[in-house]
Design an enzyme around this catalytic site. Sequence first.
Site, PDB file in Angstrom:
ATOM      1  N   HIS A  40       0.851  -1.179   0.000  1.00 21.93           N
ATOM      2  CA  HIS A  40       0.000   0.000   0.000  1.00 21.93           C
ATOM      3  C   HIS A  40       0.892   1.236   0.000  1.00 21.93           C
ATOM      4  O   HIS A  40       2.112   1.123   0.083  1.00 21.93           O
ATOM      5  CB  HIS A  40      -0.912   0.003   1.237  1.00 21.93           C
ATOM      6  CG  HIS A  40      -0.144   0.037   2.514  1.00 21.93           C
ATOM      7  ND1 HIS A  40       0.368  -1.121   3.102  1.00 21.93           N
ATOM      8  CD2 HIS A  40       0.256   1.058   3.299  1.00 21.93           C
ATOM      9  CE1 HIS A  40       1.026  -0.781   4.203  1.00 21.93           C
ATOM     10  NE2 HIS A  40       0.983   0.530   4.339  1.00 21.93           N
ATOM     11  N   HIS A 122       5.526   6.022  -1.716  1.00 16.19           N
ATOM     12  CA  HIS A 122       6.286   4.862  -2.190  1.00 16.19           C
ATOM     13  C   HIS A 122       5.549   3.587  -1.797  1.00 16.19           C
ATOM     14  O   HIS A 122       4.650   3.625  -0.966  1.00 16.19           O
ATOM     15  CB  HIS A 122       7.693   4.849  -1.587  1.00 16.19           C
ATOM     16  CG  HIS A 122       7.676   4.650  -0.105  1.00 16.19           C
ATOM     17  ND1 HIS A 122       7.440   5.684   0.782  1.00 16.19           N
ATOM     18  CD2 HIS A 122       7.833   3.534   0.648  1.00 16.19           C
ATOM     19  CE1 HIS A 122       7.458   5.205   2.016  1.00 16.19           C
ATOM     20  NE2 HIS A 122       7.686   3.905   1.963  1.00 16.19           N
TER      21      HIS A 122
END
Length: 177
Positions: A40, A122
């Site tokens: 995620h 990220h």
Amino acid sequence: MVRAFIAVEPSAEIRNQIAAAGQELRGAGRLSFVSPNLMHITLKFLGEVSDSQIQKITASLDGIESRPYSLSSFGISTFGRPPRVIKAEVHDGGATAALAADVESRMAKLGLPREDKPFSPHITIARVKEYSPALLPKIAGIKDRSFGECEISAVLLKKSVLTPTGPLYSTLHRVEL
């Protein structure tokens, strides 16, 4: 009390592509790989919050007025020296950062502490448990790989339960963008 965070999730296709690239790093140090179903982009880590706080957090998140946006993931880099985290880069014209700033502001209004580090979207591929000099050349070999593009259409409030075999995540609340 619930250990929680707020996130967006890239498509399963992107997560699977990232996980496959991560497997090419095996043998370059002791690495703890993130399962694709757990990947995620964290917008805000909340830590331990009470049930009453969860209700306030969900009500605040329901006020988000962002639209769905396109996200692509390409490139692999690291955090730390020596590297502690191996990550896939996120490219979206700043949309995830804007969403994270909105979430950060909303959570600050609820009394949750602000992050002291700048936001950097990220997707974590692996955590480096024991560094090996063989790691950076292996990353260099796949650093420019593309993992695909998807639409981000929801913000998720996630519960995290830490277990000896790794974290377990479940969605407590979903806000459609």
